[in-house]
Design a protein around this motif. Structure first.
Motif, mmCIF file in Angstrom:
data_model
loop_
_atom_site.group_PDB
_atom_site.id
_atom_site.type_symbol
_atom_site.label_atom_id
_atom_site.label_comp_id
_atom_site.label_asym_id
_atom_site.label_seq_id
_atom_site.Cartn_x
_atom_site.Cartn_y
_atom_site.Cartn_z
ATOM 1 N N PRO A 249 0.835 -1.343 0.168
ATOM 2 C CA PRO A 249 0.027 -0.088 -0.083
ATOM 3 C C PRO A 249 0.853 1.179 0.086
ATOM 4 O O PRO A 249 0.272 2.304 -0.317
ATOM 5 C CB PRO A 249 -0.779 0.078 1.197
ATOM 6 N N ARG A 250 2.022 1.480 0.471
ATOM 7 C CA ARG A 250 2.870 2.495 0.487
ATOM 8 C C ARG A 250 3.264 2.835 -0.942
ATOM 9 O O ARG A 250 3.457 4.150 -1.278
ATOM 10 C CB ARG A 250 4.278 2.120 1.332
ATOM 11 N N SER A 251 3.464 2.088 -1.883
ATOM 12 C CA SER A 251 4.048 2.198 -3.261
ATOM 13 C C SER A 251 2.783 2.222 -4.397
ATOM 14 O O SER A 251 3.121 2.441 -5.524
ATOM 15 C CB SER A 251 5.124 1.416 -3.656
ATOM 16 N N LEU A 258 -5.348 1.097 -5.364
ATOM 17 C CA LEU A 258 -5.356 1.339 -3.912
ATOM 18 C C LEU A 258 -6.808 1.268 -3.351
ATOM 19 O O LEU A 258 -7.003 0.495 -2.193
ATOM 20 C CB LEU A 258 -5.195 2.946 -3.668
ATOM 21 N N LEU A 259 -7.747 1.439 -4.085
ATOM 22 C CA LEU A 259 -9.185 1.104 -3.641
ATOM 23 C C LEU A 259 -9.348 -0.539 -3.370
ATOM 24 O O LEU A 259 -9.951 -0.902 -2.405
ATOM 25 C CB LEU A 259 -10.173 1.752 -4.558
ATOM 26 N N TRP A 260 -8.926 -1.260 -4.549
ATOM 27 C CA TRP A 260 -9.005 -2.625 -4.640
ATOM 28 C C TRP A 260 -8.160 -3.122 -3.187
ATOM 29 O O TRP A 260 -8.669 -4.307 -2.431
ATOM 30 C CB TRP A 260 -8.596 -3.464 -5.600
ATOM 31 N N TYR A 261 -7.148 -2.611 -2.919
ATOM 32 C CA TYR A 261 -6.435 -3.277 -1.908
ATOM 33 C C TYR A 261 -7.104 -2.895 -0.462
ATOM 34 O O TYR A 261 -7.157 -3.920 0.412
ATOM 35 C CB TYR A 261 -5.002 -2.459 -1.867
ATOM 36 N N ALA A 262 -7.615 -1.535 -0.230
ATOM 37 C CA ALA A 262 -8.205 -1.271 1.007
ATOM 38 C C ALA A 262 -9.476 -2.006 1.062
ATOM 39 O O ALA A 262 -9.737 -2.398 2.017
ATOM 40 C CB ALA A 262 -8.651 0.172 0.970
ATOM 41 N N ARG A 291 -5.585 10.405 9.538
ATOM 42 C CA ARG A 291 -3.908 10.543 9.734
ATOM 43 C C ARG A 291 -3.313 11.009 8.325
ATOM 44 O O ARG A 291 -2.490 11.729 8.321
ATOM 45 C CB ARG A 291 -3.448 9.480 10.586
ATOM 46 N N LEU A 292 -3.718 10.150 7.397
ATOM 47 C CA LEU A 292 -3.196 10.391 6.067
ATOM 48 C C LEU A 292 -3.337 11.675 5.654
ATOM 49 O O LEU A 292 -2.470 12.440 4.904
ATOM 50 C CB LEU A 292 -3.579 9.252 5.287
ATOM 51 N N PHE A 293 -4.635 12.199 5.650
ATOM 52 C CA PHE A 293 -5.032 13.562 5.416
ATOM 53 C C PHE A 293 -4.037 14.531 5.841
ATOM 54 O O PHE A 293 -3.666 15.650 5.254
ATOM 55 C CB PHE A 293 -6.595 13.882 5.512
ATOM 56 N N VAL A 294 -3.975 14.553 7.251
ATOM 57 C CA VAL A 294 -3.117 15.381 7.968
ATOM 58 C C VAL A 294 -1.718 15.501 7.342
ATOM 59 O O VAL A 294 -0.929 16.283 7.195
ATOM 60 C CB VAL A 294 -3.164 15.095 9.439
ATOM 61 N N ARG A 295 -1.058 14.217 7.272
ATOM 62 C CA ARG A 295 0.194 14.073 6.798
ATOM 63 C C ARG A 295 0.422 14.614 5.294
ATOM 64 O O ARG A 295 1.314 14.978 4.903
ATOM 65 C CB ARG A 295 0.559 12.462 6.734
ATOM 66 N N SER A 296 -0.793 14.586 4.481
ATOM 67 C CA SER A 296 -0.669 14.994 3.217
ATOM 68 C C SER A 296 -0.560 16.418 3.290
ATOM 69 O O SER A 296 0.015 17.098 2.252
ATOM 70 C CB SER A 296 -1.821 14.617 2.415
ATOM 71 N N LEU A 297 -0.865 17.313 4.279
ATOM 72 C CA LEU A 297 -0.554 18.660 4.317
ATOM 73 C C LEU A 297 0.768 19.140 4.479
ATOM 74 O O LEU A 297 1.176 20.126 3.942
ATOM 75 C CB LEU A 297 -1.523 19.333 5.668
ATOM 76 N N PHE A 298 1.787 18.347 5.058
ATOM 77 C CA PHE A 298 2.966 18.787 5.415
ATOM 78 C C PHE A 298 4.084 17.781 4.596
ATOM 79 O O PHE A 298 5.056 18.310 4.610
ATOM 80 C CB PHE A 298 3.340 18.429 6.772
ATOM 81 N N ARG A 303 0.436 13.633 -2.431
ATOM 82 C CA ARG A 303 -0.311 13.332 -3.202
ATOM 83 C C ARG A 303 -0.739 11.831 -3.006
ATOM 84 O O ARG A 303 -2.005 11.212 -3.115
ATOM 85 C CB ARG A 303 0.120 13.382 -4.704
ATOM 86 N N VAL A 304 0.492 10.938 -2.787
ATOM 87 C CA VAL A 304 0.261 9.614 -2.429
ATOM 88 C C VAL A 304 -0.658 9.449 -1.190
ATOM 89 O O VAL A 304 -1.580 8.629 -1.110
ATOM 90 C CB VAL A 304 1.560 9.122 -2.351
ATOM 91 N N GLU A 305 -0.255 10.254 -0.224
ATOM 92 C CA GLU A 305 -0.940 10.135 1.159
ATOM 93 C C GLU A 305 -2.619 10.362 0.823
ATOM 94 O O GLU A 305 -3.355 9.660 1.447
ATOM 95 C CB GLU A 305 -0.157 10.983 2.351
ATOM 96 N N ARG A 306 -2.804 11.399 0.118
ATOM 97 C CA ARG A 306 -4.206 11.944 -0.107
ATOM 98 C C ARG A 306 -4.728 10.833 -0.773
ATOM 99 O O ARG A 306 -6.017 10.417 -0.497
ATOM 100 C CB ARG A 306 -4.382 13.208 -0.522
ATOM 101 N N ALA A 307 -4.499 10.316 -1.979
ATOM 102 C CA ALA A 307 -5.029 9.324 -2.733
ATOM 103 C C ALA A 307 -5.216 7.971 -1.595
ATOM 104 O O ALA A 307 -6.326 7.426 -1.906
ATOM 105 C CB ALA A 307 -3.929 8.629 -3.819
ATOM 106 N N ARG A 308 -4.347 7.753 -1.067
ATOM 107 C CA ARG A 308 -4.456 6.551 -0.077
ATOM 108 C C ARG A 308 -5.676 6.589 1.034
ATOM 109 O O ARG A 308 -6.466 5.903 1.054
ATOM 110 C CB ARG A 308 -3.430 6.349 0.687
#
Length: 334
Positions: A249-251, A258-262, A291-298, A303-308
């Motif tokens: 999921p990281r890559s 991403l959707l199928w994996y989740a 948490r991923l949305f917050v990380r995507s701000l900084f 882009r990857v974090e927001r997509a996840r």
């Protein structure tokens, strides 16, 4: 179009079947079938088949083609006339293609091999010998390496509430192999050497509701519940070209993957854990998406974090509606 899916109820724990734990050597000679699910494999499929022809010349080889629109079919018919090519008119997905190959094949031992993987010297003899020698062993995974020569996971950590909570409140565990000296609970389907009678004892190969990803985790859970053992064999090596999107999921870069994996992860918990744990994992995933949305701000990987995060929230919504992700062109390939 969004597909409706049937519920994935928890299943009873059947007892081991001693009559199915007979040594394969009681039925000489042991026959081997190689099943390769393909979708637009192109030259990677050709390299895969060439390695099988060199290192497993006695094996029955089947290619289940998921409606490829490149030259995979023509090249296979031309260059590998001894290979049984099953051509599907639509892309049924990775799980369905392998299931069809399992039904069409005749071997006592099945080798599920990705179309982007190659057998390396000395082949899979050590894996096959392990199954012949150990009658309680259902499946073996060889050592996996990438094109960079670095090892890839061939023994994955099992899904757990602890890992889910850690990635929300502490850190996100990295994808990688676990110590094979511990109990093995999840072998990836990149290359899986498995006994046919073990599959018969759990009702078949893959649950096709896991259209893409997590079908191998589900199979391993069913085998363990039935009393079978899993193992790895580092005396056999497979080169996995692999897509960067398929290494965890990281890559994973494609939003649809991403959707199928989740979504597959949630279905695994729904099927193999209690209802309380399943509902809890839904809430945990919502927290993790936040948490991923917050990380995507900084972070640099915003882009990857927001997509996840978006994929996880969409997977939660679909699961609560008892729906699966829409199937699009290219889905189901691995």
């Amino acid at each position: 179009m969004v597909r409706r899916v049937l519920p994935l109820p928890s299943q009873p724990r059947p007892r081991p079947r001693p009559d199915l734990l007979r040594p394969l050597t009681s039925r000489e000679p042991v026959s081997i079938s190689v099943v390769i699910a393909n979708h637009n494999g192109g030259p990677l499929l050709a390299a895969c088949l060439d390695s099988v022809r060199r290192l497993l010349p006695e094996a029955e080889v089947l290619v289940i083609d998921n409606a490829s629109d490149d030259n995979s079919r023509e090249a296979t018919r031309r260059d590998f006339p001894d290979v049984r090519l099953v051509e599907l008119s639509e892309n049924r997905g990775f799980a369905s293609a392998n299931n069809l190959g399992c039904v069409e094949s005749r071997g006592d031992i099945l080798i599920l091999l990705n179309s982007d993987a190659e057998l390396l010297e000395p082949g899979l003899a050590a894996c096959i010998e392990r199954l012949e020698r150990e009658p309680t062993l259902a499946a073996v995974s060889p050592r996996l390496i990438g094109t960079d020569g670095l090892p890839q996971p061939n023994c994955l950590p099992g899904p757990s509430m602890g890992r889910a909570l850690r990635r929300v409140f502490l850190w996100e565990p990295r994808e990688g192999s676990v110590d094979p000296r511990r109990a093995v609970v999840w072998l990836p389907a990149t290359c899986l050497v498995v006994r046919r009678d073990a599959l018969e004892s759990v009702g078949g190969l893959f649950d096709e509701r896991f259209y893409q990803y997590w079908e191998d985790a589900d199979l391993c859970a069913r085998l363990i519940r039935q009393g079978w053992l899993l193992s790895v064999c580092d005396d056999s090596t497979v080169l996995h070209h692999g897509r960067a999107s398929d290494l965890g999921p990281r890559s994973i870069s494609s939003p649809q993957r991403l959707l199928w994996y989740a979504w597959g992860r949630l279905q695994w918990f729904r099927k193999h854990r209690t209802r309380f744990e399943y509902l809890l994992i839904l809430g945990i995933d919502v927290l993790f998406a936040g948490r991923l949305f917050v990380r995507s701000l900084f972070g640099e990987r915003h882009r990857v974090e927001r997509a996840r995060a978006s994929a996880i929230l969409q997977a939660v919504r679909l699961t609560m509606r008892n729906e699966s992700p829409p199937v699009r062109t290219g889905d189901g390939s691995r």
